[in-house]
Design a protein around this motif. Structure first.
Motif: not given
Length: 402
Positions: A298-317
């Motif tokens: 999306l153009k001219k749209v900003q998002t804010k993250n107060n941490g980090v998003d971590l992609a992982t495998a299914k059933d990860s803990e």
């Protein structure tokens, strides 16, 4: 003779410094090799996560973020190869210089050996030795001449051994040089292959981005829902931290907030481990970093993250990154439960769990499992992780080890 001793001292010092330089280069090369293996493992894991998401026919923002993450890792890998190639090139040049110096040493040793050997040849027979001894003007001079002949014999043996040792050293250096040149050739080939793969991944990113054409309304709706969930989480975190740090009054004294000695010790220990704390997952890839970002589509749209998003495998803990106390287990939505752990002045947040193994008030240890990360209908498994000092968000990248 004094000049010769000075020359040997200079050569010895140079070789000592040279060997130290080679050792440092070798250590650096080993570190780069370890880093390269880690990046390659990260790329392979990212490919696995993308393959899991691709089972869903429609592309997602998470897939685009993973492709972007893979491109960043590939760029890091290329940078690593360039550093390895540079280090190896320097090492080759240093080895070649060492061989040139060995050749010079051999030339000097052989020249001296030839000169002394020719001189000793004149007294090769016992008859010539006797003439040399009996032609002395005194008994003392005859004794000195006899000692001289013995020393000459010892010098020749030592000089011959020195030449033999230098020849072996030179042969080893030449073999090492050939090995390094082969290694450099291999690295250049790998670098060329990585450039090819990077081009393919850039094309993949363009295709994924193009697949969002005409889906702006859907993306905005999805973004709005995500922002609402993030806002709800943020408010819950602030309320919980405010409750945990609420000033308490004692008899006859105004209300104040202070850590107990044990909490202060824990807080100090948490801070002392900044940059060395373990990951909140056994394996994962950063799909979105801390801070403000431009939306990938999306153009001219900003998002804010107060941490980090971590992609992982299914059933990860998710697991606690440090000792602490569970301050809260709070439900953000039907499929998003967050665990907040207190570490003295610091708090860590583990969000997007669909099953939790702890409860409020539990004492947890480093690497203790907290809950299972939720996998959505698109096949995406992603942990949202935060570090805070009081209510103030911190960049988790500065706290966890790389």
């Amino acid at each position: 003779m004094a000049m010769r001793r000075l020359l040997y001292a200079v050569i010895f010092t140079f070789n000592f410094v040279l060997s130290g330089t080679l050792l440092e280069a070798q250590e650096s090369q080993q570190q780069l090799e370890e880093k390269r293996k880690k990046i390659e493992a990260e790329i392979a894991y990212t490919n696995k996560l993308i393959a899991e998401i691709k089972t869903n026919k429609q592309t997602s923002i998470n897939q685009l973020q993973l492709v972007e993450s893979k491109i960043n890792s590939r760029n890091n890998l290329l940078a690593n190869y360039k550093l390895q190639i540079h280090a190896l090139t320097v090492s080759i040049e240093t080895t070649e210089l060492s061989i040139r110096n060995l050749n010079n040493d051999l030339k000097t040793l052989k020249k001296e050996y030839a000169k002394i050997a020719w001189y000793a040849y004149q007294y090769k027979t016992s008859y010539n030795k006797l003439i040399f001894l009996f032609s002395a003007e005194s008994l003392n001079q005859a004794y000195q001449r006899m000692r001289y002949l013995d020393q000459l014999s010892v010098f020749l043996r030592n000089q011959a051994k020195g030449i033999s040792d230098k020849e072996r050293e030179k042969a080893a250096a030449l073999a090492k040089l050939q090995q390094k040149k082969e290694e450099l050739k291999g690295l250049l080939k790998l670098e060329s292959n990585e450039v090819y793969l990077l081009e393919g991944e850039r094309s993949e990113k363009e295709k994924v981005t193009a697949s969002f054409s005409g889906r702006e309304k859907e993306l905005r709706k999805s973004l709005k829902a995500k922002e609402k969930e993030a806002g709800d989480l943020d408010k819950r975190i602030e309320d919980i931290i405010a409750l945990e740090t609420k000033p308490k009054s004692t008899a006859g004294k105004p209300a104040t907030y202070a850590l107990t000695p044990e909490e202060q010790l824990l807080s100090n220990s948490f801070f002392a481990n900044k940059g060395k704390l373990p990951w909140p997952l056994e394996r994962g890839v950063v799909s979105e970093t801390y801070g403000v970002h431009t939306h990938p589509v999306l153009k001219k749209v900003q998002t804010k993250n107060n941490g980090v998003d971590l992609a992982t495998a299914k059933d990860s803990e998710a697991r606690s990154i440090f000792d602490g106390m569970v301050a809260s287990v709070t439900t953000i939505s039907n499929t998003n439960v967050a665990v907040i752990v207190k570490h003295g002045d610091y708090f860590t947040v583990y969000s997007n769990l669909d099953e939790v193994y702890v409860k409020k008030g539990d004492q947890v240890k480093t690497n203790q499992l907290l809950g299972r990360v939720h996998t959505n209908l698109k096949g995406e498994t992603e942990l949202h992780f935060e570090v805070r000092k009081g209510v103030v968000p911190q960049n988790p990248v500065y706290w966890i080890s790389h």
